[in-house]
Each structure stands twice: as C-alpha cells, then as structure tokens.
Design a protein around this motif. Structure first.
Motif, PDB file in Angstrom:
ATOM      1  N   GLY A   9       0.826  -1.216   0.000  1.00  0.00           N
ATOM      2  CA  GLY A   9       0.000   0.000   0.000  1.00  0.00           C
ATOM      3  C   GLY A   9       0.855   1.258   0.000  1.00  0.00           C
ATOM      4  O   GLY A   9       1.558   1.520   0.971  1.00  0.00           O
ATOM      5  N   ALA A  13      -0.453   6.187   4.463  1.00  0.00           N
ATOM      6  CA  ALA A  13       0.037   5.356   5.575  1.00  0.00           C
ATOM      7  C   ALA A  13       1.326   4.632   5.175  1.00  0.00           C
ATOM      8  O   ALA A  13       2.345   4.722   5.872  1.00  0.00           O
ATOM      9  N   ASP A  32       2.410  -1.498  -4.564  1.00  0.00           N
ATOM     10  CA  ASP A  32       1.090  -0.883  -4.684  1.00  0.00           C
ATOM     11  C   ASP A  32       0.527  -1.094  -6.085  1.00  0.00           C
ATOM     12  O   ASP A  32       1.248  -1.060  -7.074  1.00  0.00           O
ATOM     13  N   ARG A  33      -0.798  -1.278  -6.135  1.00  0.00           N
ATOM     14  CA  ARG A  33      -1.426  -1.448  -7.455  1.00  0.00           C
ATOM     15  C   ARG A  33      -2.139  -0.170  -7.915  1.00  0.00           C
ATOM     16  O   ARG A  33      -2.874  -0.175  -8.889  1.00  0.00           O
ATOM     17  N   SER A  35      -4.660   1.844  -6.599  1.00  0.00           N
ATOM     18  CA  SER A  35      -6.120   1.963  -6.577  1.00  0.00           C
ATOM     19  C   SER A  35      -6.592   2.827  -5.404  1.00  0.00           C
ATOM     20  O   SER A  35      -7.771   2.905  -5.130  1.00  0.00           O
ATOM     21  N   GLY A  36      -5.660   3.508  -4.729  1.00  0.00           N
ATOM     22  CA  GLY A  36      -6.033   4.342  -3.579  1.00  0.00           C
ATOM     23  C   GLY A  36      -6.776   5.596  -4.016  1.00  0.00           C
ATOM     24  O   GLY A  36      -6.597   6.066  -5.146  1.00  0.00           O
ATOM     25  N   PRO A  37      -7.601   6.181  -3.127  1.00  0.00           N
ATOM     26  CA  PRO A  37      -8.444   7.312  -3.516  1.00  0.00           C
ATOM     27  C   PRO A  37      -7.665   8.556  -3.926  1.00  0.00           C
ATOM     28  O   PRO A  37      -8.094   9.300  -4.788  1.00  0.00           O
ATOM     29  N   LEU A  45      -7.584  19.253  -0.824  1.00  0.00           N
ATOM     30  CA  LEU A  45      -7.826  18.758   0.532  1.00  0.00           C
ATOM     31  C   LEU A  45      -7.506  19.899   1.495  1.00  0.00           C
ATOM     32  O   LEU A  45      -6.409  20.461   1.441  1.00  0.00           O
ATOM     33  N   ASN A  47      -7.859  19.767   4.945  1.00  0.00           N
ATOM     34  CA  ASN A  47      -7.672  19.406   6.358  1.00  0.00           C
ATOM     35  C   ASN A  47      -6.383  18.652   6.638  1.00  0.00           C
ATOM     36  O   ASN A  47      -6.253  18.014   7.675  1.00  0.00           O
ATOM     37  N   ALA A  77       2.754  -3.290  -8.095  1.00  0.00           N
ATOM     38  CA  ALA A  77       2.463  -4.734  -8.047  1.00  0.00           C
ATOM     39  C   ALA A  77       1.157  -4.934  -7.296  1.00  0.00           C
ATOM     40  O   ALA A  77       0.872  -4.229  -6.336  1.00  0.00           O
ATOM     41  N   ILE A  79      -0.579  -7.396  -4.955  1.00  0.00           N
ATOM     42  CA  ILE A  79      -0.203  -8.543  -4.119  1.00  0.00           C
ATOM     43  C   ILE A  79      -1.435  -9.409  -3.865  1.00  0.00           C
ATOM     44  O   ILE A  79      -2.468  -8.920  -3.404  1.00  0.00           O
ATOM     45  N   CYS A 139     -13.768  14.043   6.445  1.00  0.00           N
ATOM     46  CA  CYS A 139     -12.801  14.945   5.787  1.00  0.00           C
ATOM     47  C   CYS A 139     -13.474  16.049   5.011  1.00  0.00           C
ATOM     48  O   CYS A 139     -12.945  17.154   4.928  1.00  0.00           O
ATOM     49  N   GLY A 274      -3.224   2.939   8.777  1.00  0.00           N
ATOM     50  CA  GLY A 274      -4.129   3.657   7.880  1.00  0.00           C
ATOM     51  C   GLY A 274      -5.566   3.183   7.966  1.00  0.00           C
ATOM     52  O   GLY A 274      -6.019   2.664   8.996  1.00  0.00           O
ATOM     53  N   ASP A 275      -6.293   3.362   6.867  1.00  0.00           N
ATOM     54  CA  ASP A 275      -7.732   3.057   6.830  1.00  0.00           C
ATOM     55  C   ASP A 275      -8.039   1.591   7.137  1.00  0.00           C
ATOM     56  O   ASP A 275      -9.176   1.262   7.487  1.00  0.00           O
ATOM     57  N   GLN A 282      -8.822   9.375   7.290  1.00  0.00           N
ATOM     58  CA  GLN A 282      -8.276  10.709   7.042  1.00  0.00           C
ATOM     59  C   GLN A 282      -6.804  10.576   6.698  1.00  0.00           C
ATOM     60  O   GLN A 282      -6.101   9.720   7.250  1.00  0.00           O
ATOM     61  N   VAL A 283      -6.347  11.474   5.844  1.00  0.00           N
ATOM     62  CA  VAL A 283      -4.935  11.446   5.443  1.00  0.00           C
ATOM     63  C   VAL A 283      -4.018  11.583   6.663  1.00  0.00           C
ATOM     64  O   VAL A 283      -3.065  10.822   6.830  1.00  0.00           O
TER      65      VAL A 283
END
Ligand SMILES: Cc1cc2nc3c(=O)[nH]c(=O)nc-3n(C[C@H](O)[C@H](O)[C@H](O)COP(=O)(O)OP(=O)(O)OC[C@H]3O[C@@H](n4cnc5c(N)ncnc54)[C@H](O)[C@@H]3O)c2cc1C
Length: 304
Positions: A9, A13, A32-33, A35-37, A45, A47, A77, A79, A139, A274-275, A282-283
């Motif tokens: 990821g 985070a 990481d692939r 697909s994070g927001p 952003l 905040n 990648a 996983i 957020c 993280g999430d 939140q970031v």
C-alpha cells in the motif's frame, strides 16, 4: 534479497512508514497497485496539517518523492498472497513475482462503493473527488457549507442517516436519494421528517456534468436532481484479505485488528496502518498510524 520491511500500500500510511524506515537506513520496499483514492482526487484537501489546499495527486507525488529520496523503493504490483513468519515473510504478486521481508506492514486501505448506472460504477469516476462529488464525511463535510446538497446512498439507510447527520451542520438543504430499497427504522424516518429532508428512491440513469463537476443526477423514473453539491454515502470495505491470509484477526466490520495503538498485530512481525485499522479515514490519521508503526518496526528490528 530480503527487505527489512515489506509494505503493501503506497497511500499516505504506507509511504509515511516507508519514509521513516528509509530515514533510519532500513531496506524497505513499498508495493502498490495504484487503486487508492488520492490517486484520482483532484479536488483540494483542506484538512491535511501543513499542506493547505493541496490536491490528492500532489500529496501522493510529494510523499512518494520524499520516501524515495530517502532510499525507499516503490514498485507497482498487485499482491495476491501473503505468507510466512517473522524473519521470512513472503509476498506474491498477481504476475507471480515474489518478495521477501523480515517484517511486514499492511496499509491496504478500504474499498468504497460508487453509485452505479446499470451496475457500472465507471461513469461516476469522471466526477468522484474532482469538483463537487464528495465521499468522506469526516474529511469533506465542510465542502457542503451553505450548499444545497444531494446525498446519494449506495448502502444501508443507517449509513445514509449517519452521512446526513454529518452534513446537517453544513449544507443549507439536504435531499436523500436511496439507490436501493433499503428499509428505514421508524426513528430514522422521523429524523428525516422532523428535519424536512426529502427522501427519494430511484435508480440512476445518468450523471450530467462537465470538466469533473456534476450538474445533475438523472433518474430512470424521469426525475432530474440538480444540486450544488453531491455526497456519496457508501459502505467502506477494508481490504483485509492479506491480513486474513496471515492469520490476523479481522473484525465483523472487516477491519484488521491491531493488538495496540502502535498497529502491531497478534502475528509477530506484522503491523497494520491507515484506513485498514478500525478508525476514521483521514490522510493525517493514515500518516500518523503509518509513522507510529514504522517507529515500532524500527525499534523491533534493533532488538531482533
Ligand atoms: C473521494 C475521497 C476524498 C477524500 N478526501 C479527503 C480529504 O479531503 N481529507 C482527508 O483527510 N482524507 C480524505 N479522504 C480519505 C483519505 O484519502 C484516506 O483516509 C487515506 O487515503 C487513507 O490512506 P491509506 O494509506 O490508509 O490507504 P489508501 O490511500 O487507500 O491506500 C491504500 C493503497 O493500498 C493499495 N493496495 C490495496 N491492496 C493492495 C494489494 N493487494 N496489492 C497492492 N496494493 C494494494 C491500493 O492500491 C492503495 O493505493 C478522501 C477519500 C476519498 C475516497
């Protein structure tokens, strides 16, 4: 080669953890692939402490550059398999590549459910996180300040009410669109009535807008819902499949269970951040939990 720490990821985070570990001369690889927001969040952003008004994509770029400049490796990648134990963890990608590490940090985030048109969620991606279509009440609720706002619920009625309550402090007028026929508890219905929130049931036929900004949501029933801001209320499903493969306890909510606030787990040598952890999305929280996990991974490696 065996890395001191493998991180799955490259969101806030994972990259914050990678920065700390690389700074402390640890060999660290982030997989990481993408697909994070934040990879698709073009809206600003407001905040994230110390980064006023930065776009998600800029935050990601800066975090990655900082971690790489410190010596962390970041690789694309997906996983699909996690196995092994302290000292010899193994990750395998969808293309069959393998990676080994002494310790592991899972920072895989959550999956969200976009509103769909005939089961297709991709039509919504032209607007998600780009201008006036928001997803994260903790957020982004203040983005609806003074605005006539449509809440588009793709999940449960209780979830929709939760989002509405967040926005009630900000939006001038709220309308709730339920895209499923999820039933309402009596007190939730009363809440909507008492607060004069219109409830509409309907299937989405199309999104209408330009340059990332949504102008209206068209319903199959013929209605055209035109508002200033739009807020998706959707279930968030933690990506806990790798955690489960390693034997980490997973809550009913789908979140991986940390053993302590440090993010360590009941599997020695595996941390979560993280999430993926059961806390708000939140970031700044993701960065903080990534950082604290990394501090403890480094200290753990000192004594290992
Ligand atoms: C539209 C939108 C707007 C938002 N706006 C704000 C805001 O204004 N302020 C704020 O504080 N927060 C905001 N958030 C929330 C914030 O983006 C998240 O809290 C934060 O990104 C979480 O960071 P994370 O590192 O835990 O996970 P993520 O950022 O989700 O990163 C997880 C990463 O793991 C990768 N991954 C998962 N599984 C695998 C696998 N098996 N193999 C390889 N890679 C994998 C994914 O590709 C992803 O890149 C917003 C969220 C959304 C959806």
């Amino acid at each position: 080669m065996t890395y001191d720490c493998l991180i799955v990821g490259a969101g806030p985070a994972g990259l914050s953890a990678a920065l700390h570990l690389a700074w402390h001369n640890r060999k660290v690889l982030v997989l990481d692939r993408r697909s994070g927001p934040l990879f698709y969040t073009l809206s600003k952003l407001e905040n994230v402490p110390g980064m006023p008004g930065q776009r998600g994509v800029e935050i990601m770029k800066n975090l990655r550059a900082q971690a790489e400049a410190m010596g962390a490796e970041v690789k694309k990648a997906s996983i699909v398999k996690a196995s092994g134990e302290l000292g010899k963890f193994m990750l395998e990608s969808a293309t069959g590549e393998t990676f080994s590490g002494t310790t592991l940090l899972l920072a895989t985030g959550v999956a969200r459910f976009h509103p769909t048109v005939d089961g297709d969620y991709t039509q919504c991606l032209a607007y998600a996180g780009k201008c006036n279509l928001f997803y994260c009440p903790d957020c982004e609720a203040p983005e609806t300040d003074g605005k006539d706002t449509l809440v588009i619920a793709t999940g449960s009625s209780a979830g929709a009410i939760g989002t509405i309550k967040h926005l009630a402090n900000h939006a001038t007028r709220l309308t709730l669109l339920m895209t499923s026929d999820a039933p309402f508890k009596e007190h939730h219905k009363n809440y909507l009535e008492e607060n004069k929130i219109e409830l509409i049931y309907g299937e989405i036929a199309a999104f209408e807008g330009k340059k990332g900004c949504l102008d209206a949501v068209l319903l199959k029933e013929g209605q055209r819902l035109e508002h200033e801001a739009y807020f998706v209320s959707s279930p968030k499903i933690p990506r806990s499949d790798l955690a489960a493969q390693l034997g980490i306890s997973v809550r009913e909510s789908g979140h991986a269970e940390p053993k302590s606030q440090r993010g360590d787990t009941d599997i020695p040598g595996v941390w979560i951040a993280g999430d993926l952890r059961p806390m708000t999305q939140q970031v700044a929280v993701a960065m903080g939990t990534g950082n604290i996990a990394a501090v403890h991974i480094d200290q753990f490696l000192l004594g290992h």
